[in-house]
Design a protein around this motif. Sequence first.
Motif, mmCIF file in Angstrom:
data_model
loop_
_atom_site.group_PDB
_atom_site.id
_atom_site.type_symbol
_atom_site.label_atom_id
_atom_site.label_comp_id
_atom_site.label_asym_id
_atom_site.label_seq_id
_atom_site.Cartn_x
_atom_site.Cartn_y
_atom_site.Cartn_z
ATOM 1 N N MET A 40 69.838 34.963 1.392
ATOM 2 C CA MET A 40 71.008 35.843 1.330
ATOM 3 C C MET A 40 70.607 37.320 1.304
ATOM 4 S SD MET A 40 73.576 33.831 1.490
ATOM 5 C CE MET A 40 74.943 34.867 1.022
ATOM 6 N N MET A 41 69.362 37.600 0.913
ATOM 7 C CA MET A 41 68.865 38.982 0.883
ATOM 8 C C MET A 41 68.268 39.426 2.205
ATOM 9 S SD MET A 41 67.020 38.966 -2.865
ATOM 10 C CE MET A 41 66.349 40.617 -2.678
ATOM 11 N N VAL A 42 68.057 38.486 3.127
ATOM 12 C CA VAL A 42 67.375 38.801 4.390
ATOM 13 C C VAL A 42 68.049 39.926 5.176
ATOM 14 C CG1 VAL A 42 66.857 37.877 6.689
ATOM 15 C CG2 VAL A 42 66.164 36.617 4.662
ATOM 16 N N PRO A 43 69.383 39.948 5.339
ATOM 17 C CA PRO A 43 69.993 41.060 6.088
ATOM 18 C C PRO A 43 69.680 42.430 5.490
ATOM 19 C CG PRO A 43 71.565 39.275 5.849
ATOM 20 C CD PRO A 43 70.406 38.926 4.985
ATOM 21 N N MET A 44 69.760 42.556 4.164
ATOM 22 C CA MET A 44 69.466 43.840 3.525
ATOM 23 C C MET A 44 67.986 44.173 3.638
ATOM 24 S SD MET A 44 70.570 46.474 2.015
ATOM 25 C CE MET A 44 72.250 45.963 1.669
ATOM 26 N N PHE A 53 61.013 57.248 16.821
ATOM 27 C CA PHE A 53 62.184 56.729 17.537
ATOM 28 C C PHE A 53 61.815 55.501 18.371
ATOM 29 C CE2 PHE A 53 64.789 56.773 21.443
ATOM 30 C CZ PHE A 53 66.043 56.570 20.880
ATOM 31 N N ILE A 54 60.696 55.595 19.089
ATOM 32 C CA ILE A 54 60.244 54.466 19.905
ATOM 33 C C ILE A 54 59.931 53.261 19.018
ATOM 34 C CG2 ILE A 54 58.390 53.657 21.425
ATOM 35 C CD1 ILE A 54 58.206 56.536 22.500
ATOM 36 N N LEU A 55 59.296 53.519 17.879
ATOM 37 C CA LEU A 55 58.955 52.434 16.963
ATOM 38 C C LEU A 55 60.204 51.767 16.406
ATOM 39 C CD1 LEU A 55 56.450 51.089 15.730
ATOM 40 C CD2 LEU A 55 56.653 52.666 13.810
ATOM 41 N N LEU A 56 61.221 52.551 16.087
ATOM 42 C CA LEU A 56 62.469 51.996 15.564
ATOM 43 C C LEU A 56 63.158 51.115 16.603
ATOM 44 C CD1 LEU A 56 64.749 51.826 13.477
ATOM 45 C CD2 LEU A 56 65.673 53.940 14.429
ATOM 46 N N ILE A 57 63.245 51.590 17.851
ATOM 47 C CA ILE A 57 63.887 50.808 18.916
ATOM 48 C C ILE A 57 63.122 49.506 19.149
ATOM 49 C CG2 ILE A 57 64.513 50.783 21.354
ATOM 50 C CD1 ILE A 57 66.237 52.635 19.675
ATOM 51 N N SER A 58 61.803 49.590 19.176
ATOM 52 C CA SER A 58 60.982 48.396 19.412
ATOM 53 C C SER A 58 61.107 47.391 18.267
ATOM 54 C CB SER A 58 59.514 48.794 19.597
ATOM 55 O OG SER A 58 59.363 49.723 20.638
ATOM 56 N N ALA A 59 61.047 47.900 17.023
ATOM 57 C CA ALA A 59 61.160 47.009 15.863
ATOM 58 C C ALA A 59 62.538 46.371 15.794
ATOM 59 C CB ALA A 59 60.883 47.793 14.575
ATOM 60 N N ASN A 60 63.561 47.112 16.166
ATOM 61 C CA ASN A 60 64.919 46.566 16.151
ATOM 62 C C ASN A 60 65.077 45.452 17.183
ATOM 63 O OD1 ASN A 60 67.811 46.962 15.139
ATOM 64 N ND2 ASN A 60 68.091 47.133 17.350
ATOM 65 N N LYS A 61 64.533 45.665 18.377
ATOM 66 C CA LYS A 61 64.609 44.617 19.416
ATOM 67 C C LYS A 61 63.831 43.387 18.997
ATOM 68 C CE LYS A 61 65.453 47.464 23.530
ATOM 69 N NZ LYS A 61 64.944 47.857 24.869
ATOM 70 N N LEU A 62 62.648 43.593 18.411
ATOM 71 C CA LEU A 62 61.827 42.468 17.963
ATOM 72 C C LEU A 62 62.538 41.695 16.847
ATOM 73 C CD1 LEU A 62 59.112 40.994 18.186
ATOM 74 C CD2 LEU A 62 58.210 42.576 16.459
ATOM 75 N N SER A 63 63.176 42.413 15.934
ATOM 76 C CA SER A 63 63.895 41.769 14.839
ATOM 77 C C SER A 63 65.072 40.942 15.359
ATOM 78 C CB SER A 63 64.397 42.828 13.852
ATOM 79 O OG SER A 63 65.190 42.250 12.845
ATOM 80 N N LYS A 64 65.809 41.480 16.318
ATOM 81 C CA LYS A 64 66.945 40.744 16.868
ATOM 82 C C LYS A 64 66.479 39.505 17.622
ATOM 83 C CE LYS A 64 70.465 42.980 18.553
ATOM 84 N NZ LYS A 64 71.309 43.904 19.347
ATOM 85 N N LYS A 65 65.301 39.598 18.254
ATOM 86 C CA LYS A 65 64.792 38.449 19.001
ATOM 87 C C LYS A 65 64.280 37.363 18.062
ATOM 88 C CE LYS A 65 62.721 39.272 22.846
ATOM 89 N NZ LYS A 65 61.735 39.671 23.892
ATOM 90 N N ILE A 68 64.865 37.003 14.441
ATOM 91 C CA ILE A 68 65.770 36.474 13.414
ATOM 92 C C ILE A 68 67.237 36.758 13.706
ATOM 93 C CG2 ILE A 68 64.005 36.602 11.629
ATOM 94 C CD1 ILE A 68 65.296 39.163 10.616
ATOM 95 N N GLY A 69 67.511 37.432 14.828
ATOM 96 C CA GLY A 69 68.897 37.684 15.194
ATOM 97 C C GLY A 69 69.576 38.782 14.409
ATOM 98 N N LEU A 70 68.817 39.615 13.700
ATOM 99 C CA LEU A 70 69.385 40.709 12.916
ATOM 100 C C LEU A 70 68.763 42.018 13.332
ATOM 101 C CD1 LEU A 70 69.305 39.087 9.356
ATOM 102 C CD2 LEU A 70 71.325 39.427 10.780
ATOM 103 N N GLY A 71 69.571 43.096 13.300
ATOM 104 C CA GLY A 71 69.087 44.407 13.657
ATOM 105 C C GLY A 71 70.014 45.480 13.139
ATOM 106 N N LEU A 72 69.654 46.739 13.397
ATOM 107 C CA LEU A 72 70.489 47.846 12.962
ATOM 108 C C LEU A 72 71.760 47.953 13.798
ATOM 109 C CD1 LEU A 72 67.803 50.642 12.381
ATOM 110 C CD2 LEU A 72 69.180 49.499 10.643
#
Length: 315
Positions: A228-232, A296-308, A310-314
């Motif tokens: 339940m804490m994973v999204p945060m 900025f590049i690191l944030l975009i890359s980490a967000n895409k990797l996270s969505k791929k 665990i399906g969660l991102g900013l």
Amino acid sequence: MALALKLIKPEARKLSTRKHSKKIFSLYLLLAPAIVLLLVFNYIPMYGIVIAFQDYSVFKGIAGSTWVGFKHIGYFLHDDTFWKVMRNTLIINFYDILFGFTAPIIFALLANEIHSRSFKRVMQTISYLPHFLSWIVVSGIIYEMLSPQHGMVNDMLGMMFGTKPVFFMTEQHFYRGITVAADIWKSVGWSAILYFATIAGIDQSMYEAAMIDGASRWKQTLYITLPMMVPMITLLLLLKISSIFTANFDRFFLLENPLVYDVGDVISTYTYRIGLEQAQYSLTTAIGFVQSLLGFILLISANKLSKKLIGLGLY
């Protein structure tokens, strides 16, 4: 009758639209100060980034300074000192993520196991207090505790093991650990607030069902609380990763000294020295521009990797 309804409906719609607009307008008024502050302190100053592509002179100003293109970016990319401070920044930020980011999670999970509400509240309040101390105060406390002359740590080591006094703040192999530990002590309670709120919002019936099924407290934590804490956790981790090329200036400026520059000098302190002390404004602006671009590049890359993964991102 039908004609009358047709005439009434548009009027009713206009009235409801006006009421809705008034409500939205009041919300916009509440939001206006934040927008103004964001524009004044974040977006308008971005115009100054052109200094990175000039030989900026304070007397000539931005309009009169000579354009030099990517000269300053090329200079620091070939500068050994810059790569040393870049390495230090990445290593210390890695330690901050490995230990500093996980500490509030562990703290929140442990605090959740305390059954006494009054004791839990007192403990949480005490853990918040270091956050409100400035780094000037914290650095003074650390220097006093680690002082070779009557410092608490050296006195304890001398009493227990008979060791000679050590000036920890000048020893390179101690410096990174001290800075990371100081940041954890100062921020762990405050950083755990969002985790406390997340845990408080978990449906208690899930724990009751787990208890009926015979799940221990460890299994309840592992299979209910943590998921339940994973999204945060994901949200805060992505924000932390985006700032990996930056470092808290106050912390390092107040805790470092020339003897530990090799392991403790980070980008923010390096740019301070060459920017304000040596007046190389164009070079420091170029470093800040590349630093922000990499973040900025690191944030975009980490967000895409996270969505791929665990399906969660900013977003």
